[in-house]
Motif scaffolding. Structure first.
Motif, PDB file in Angstrom:
ATOM      1  N   ARG A 191       0.838  -1.210   0.000  1.00 48.53           N
ATOM      2  CA  ARG A 191       0.000   0.000   0.000  1.00 48.53           C
ATOM      3  C   ARG A 191       0.870   1.257   0.000  1.00 48.53           C
ATOM      4  O   ARG A 191       0.558   2.230  -0.693  1.00 48.53           O
ATOM      5  CB  ARG A 191      -0.922  -0.006   1.224  1.00 48.53           C
ATOM      6  CG  ARG A 191      -1.867   1.189   1.260  1.00 48.53           C
ATOM      7  CD  ARG A 191      -2.868   1.125   0.123  1.00 48.53           C
ATOM      8  NE  ARG A 191      -3.653   2.357   0.025  1.00 48.53           N
ATOM      9  CZ  ARG A 191      -3.389   3.355  -0.795  1.00 48.53           C
ATOM     10  NH1 ARG A 191      -2.332   3.285  -1.617  1.00 48.53           N
ATOM     11  NH2 ARG A 191      -4.158   4.425  -0.836  1.00 48.53           N
ATOM     12  N   ASN A 251      -1.408  -3.867  -7.295  1.00 46.20           N
ATOM     13  CA  ASN A 251      -2.793  -3.438  -7.487  1.00 46.20           C
ATOM     14  C   ASN A 251      -3.753  -4.615  -7.353  1.00 46.20           C
ATOM     15  O   ASN A 251      -4.810  -4.513  -6.716  1.00 46.20           O
ATOM     16  CB  ASN A 251      -2.959  -2.789  -8.852  1.00 46.20           C
ATOM     17  CG  ASN A 251      -2.282  -1.438  -8.937  1.00 46.20           C
ATOM     18  OD1 ASN A 251      -2.018  -0.797  -7.916  1.00 46.20           O
ATOM     19  ND2 ASN A 251      -1.978  -0.996 -10.141  1.00 46.20           N
ATOM     20  N   ARG A 252      -3.382  -5.750  -7.959  1.00 48.43           N
ATOM     21  CA  ARG A 252      -4.252  -6.926  -7.905  1.00 48.43           C
ATOM     22  C   ARG A 252      -4.336  -7.507  -6.491  1.00 48.43           C
ATOM     23  O   ARG A 252      -5.418  -7.890  -6.027  1.00 48.43           O
ATOM     24  CB  ARG A 252      -3.773  -7.980  -8.885  1.00 48.43           C
ATOM     25  CG  ARG A 252      -4.122  -7.665 -10.346  1.00 48.43           C
ATOM     26  CD  ARG A 252      -3.776  -8.810 -11.260  1.00 48.43           C
ATOM     27  NE  ARG A 252      -2.360  -8.832 -11.592  1.00 48.43           N
ATOM     28  CZ  ARG A 252      -1.759  -9.842 -12.214  1.00 48.43           C
ATOM     29  NH1 ARG A 252      -2.448 -10.936 -12.492  1.00 48.43           N
ATOM     30  NH2 ARG A 252      -0.487  -9.784 -12.527  1.00 48.43           N
ATOM     31  N   GLN A 266       1.225   6.608  -6.850  1.00 47.48           N
ATOM     32  CA  GLN A 266       0.029   7.398  -7.123  1.00 47.48           C
ATOM     33  C   GLN A 266       0.267   8.892  -6.912  1.00 47.48           C
ATOM     34  O   GLN A 266      -0.196   9.731  -7.706  1.00 47.48           O
ATOM     35  CB  GLN A 266      -1.117   6.916  -6.219  1.00 47.48           C
ATOM     36  CG  GLN A 266      -2.424   7.665  -6.425  1.00 47.48           C
ATOM     37  CD  GLN A 266      -3.537   7.118  -5.522  1.00 47.48           C
ATOM     38  OE1 GLN A 266      -3.336   6.139  -4.811  1.00 47.48           O
ATOM     39  NE2 GLN A 266      -4.686   7.757  -5.556  1.00 47.48           N
ATOM     40  N   LEU A 273       4.015  -3.076  -9.674  1.00 48.79           N
ATOM     41  CA  LEU A 273       2.794  -2.288  -9.510  1.00 48.79           C
ATOM     42  C   LEU A 273       1.564  -3.065  -9.948  1.00 48.79           C
ATOM     43  O   LEU A 273       0.521  -3.023  -9.284  1.00 48.79           O
ATOM     44  CB  LEU A 273       2.908  -0.973 -10.289  1.00 48.79           C
ATOM     45  CG  LEU A 273       1.692  -0.050 -10.190  1.00 48.79           C
ATOM     46  CD1 LEU A 273       1.456   0.371  -8.745  1.00 48.79           C
ATOM     47  CD2 LEU A 273       1.871   1.165 -11.090  1.00 48.79           C
ATOM     48  N   ASP A 274       1.666  -3.784 -11.050  1.00 44.62           N
ATOM     49  CA  ASP A 274       0.523  -4.565 -11.526  1.00 44.62           C
ATOM     50  C   ASP A 274       0.117  -5.606 -10.481  1.00 44.62           C
ATOM     51  O   ASP A 274      -1.072  -5.758 -10.169  1.00 44.62           O
ATOM     52  CB  ASP A 274       0.876  -5.235 -12.855  1.00 44.62           C
ATOM     53  CG  ASP A 274      -0.266  -6.085 -13.396  1.00 44.62           C
ATOM     54  OD1 ASP A 274      -1.364  -5.537 -13.600  1.00 44.62           O
ATOM     55  OD2 ASP A 274      -0.068  -7.297 -13.585  1.00 44.62           O
ATOM     56  N   GLN A 331       2.243   1.578  -3.511  1.00 45.41           N
ATOM     57  CA  GLN A 331       1.187   2.048  -4.411  1.00 45.41           C
ATOM     58  C   GLN A 331       0.955   3.550  -4.236  1.00 45.41           C
ATOM     59  O   GLN A 331       0.762   4.287  -5.214  1.00 45.41           O
ATOM     60  CB  GLN A 331      -0.099   1.266  -4.142  1.00 45.41           C
ATOM     61  CG  GLN A 331      -1.241   1.571  -5.086  1.00 45.41           C
ATOM     62  CD  GLN A 331      -2.534   0.908  -4.619  1.00 45.41           C
ATOM     63  OE1 GLN A 331      -3.013   1.177  -3.525  1.00 45.41           O
ATOM     64  NE2 GLN A 331      -3.076   0.019  -5.457  1.00 45.41           N
ATOM     65  N   GLN A 391      -6.455  -5.288  -4.291  1.00 45.71           N
ATOM     66  CA  GLN A 391      -7.863  -5.415  -4.652  1.00 45.71           C
ATOM     67  C   GLN A 391      -8.451  -6.695  -4.081  1.00 45.71           C
ATOM     68  O   GLN A 391      -9.569  -6.714  -3.549  1.00 45.71           O
ATOM     69  CB  GLN A 391      -8.018  -5.387  -6.168  1.00 45.71           C
ATOM     70  CG  GLN A 391      -9.456  -5.562  -6.657  1.00 45.71           C
ATOM     71  CD  GLN A 391     -10.381  -4.459  -6.183  1.00 45.71           C
ATOM     72  OE1 GLN A 391      -9.963  -3.309  -6.070  1.00 45.71           O
ATOM     73  NE2 GLN A 391     -11.628  -4.797  -5.912  1.00 45.71           N
TER      74      GLN A 391
END
Length: 290
Positions: free
Chosen positions: A7, A69-70, A14, A65-66, A10, A73
């Motif tokens: 987090r 994110n997954r 961001q 990052l990919d 990320q 989620q």
């Protein structure tokens, strides 16, 4: 590497830097910097390229990052699933080829409308391997033909399929196996329940076919039947959209061979909102074939 590290990573991506990420996460900048450094050390990879006060993702950072994110989620979905009981995530569903072709399009469309947070991964196959995959936890649920007897499984009636014998146009009426005038059976692999039912029907009539032709799809079976190569046993609903039906002779079976029950199965010890949602959709529609 843990979810807090991801987090923080990320957020730095961001917001473009440590300071703004720390403000967004209500942390001090030094904590974010430490988290990023520990993450890079654990992965043995440089995640950012520093350009003054701004941090740009490195090639390895873009890869992470990919995944980050997954993973974040999925973690959010897991928390929601534990508290609100709403079906979400991925339902790993198995089904026989015929069921997938003639029943699932309507069912999955209804599921998408009612449960937009739930997606489906579909696997097709014969009942025995599908059942084994449910027991092993590789599938959440499956639609298979009866009988289902494993005590580890829960079951629910999903559909009742009418079965029909098909033969080339002009073939005499088929009332029993002795009425079949062709010497070849058009079938799927030995685990297919329709093949097993057809072979049992022939054995009951004391008829031994000279040839068994294994094919990989219902379109292939139907096409070979039209061409006069043999006869086959299929669910009547398979014929509903077949444009060459006029070139076939279709005869319903009688007695116990006339229908086949399709059961929804899942492990008793793995109750999940997504399985209950599927079971409810199946319960809300007529079980009889159309």
């Amino acid at each position: 590497m843990d979810l807090i590290d991801l987090r923080c990573f990320q957020a730095v991506v961001q917001y473009g830097g440590i300071t703004r990420a720390a403000e967004a996460l209500h942390r001090v900048p030094s904590n974010i910097s430490t988290r990023i450094r520990m993450l890079e050390e654990s992965l043995q990879a440089k995640l950012f390229v520093r350009e003054g006060k701004r941090m740009q993702l490195s090639p390895q950072g873009k890869v992470l990052l990919d995944y980050a994110n997954r993973l974040l989620q999925l973690a959010q979905e897991a928390r929601g699933a534990l508290h609100d009981g709403a079906p979400r995530g991925i339902l790993r569903l198995g089904a026989m080829e015929s069921t997938a072709a003639i029943r699932l399009p309507t069912l999955l469309a209804r599921m998408h409308r009612q449960f937009p947070a739930l997606s489906v991964e579909l696997s097709t196959g014969a009942p025995r391997p599908l059942t084994a995959r449910v027991i092993a936890g590789e599938l959440d649920a499956a639609l298979v033909s009866e009988p289902v007897s494993d005590p580890r499984l829960s079951t629910q009636l999903a559909y009742v399929e009418d079965l029909v014998m098909i033969a080339p146009s002009g073939h005499p009426a088929v009332r029993s196996a002795r009425d079949v005038r062709l010497d070849a059976l058009l079938v799927f692999d030995p685990d297919c329940p329709h093949r097993q039912r057809l072979e049992a029907w022939c054995a009951k009539g004391k008829i031994a076919p000279h040839r068994v032709i294994e094919l990989g799809s219902y379109h292939a079976i139907l096409g070979c039947c039209v061409a006069g190569m043999g006869v086959a046993l299929i669910p009547a609903a398979v014929l509903d959209t077949y444009t060459e039906r006029k070139h076939l002779s279709v005869y319903p079976l009688t007695g116990n061979a006339r229908t086949m029950k399709i059961m929804l199965i899942w492990r008793k010890d793995v109750p999940q909102p997504k399985i209950r949602a599927l079971a409810q959709l199946l319960a809300d529609k007529p079980c009889q074939s159309t």
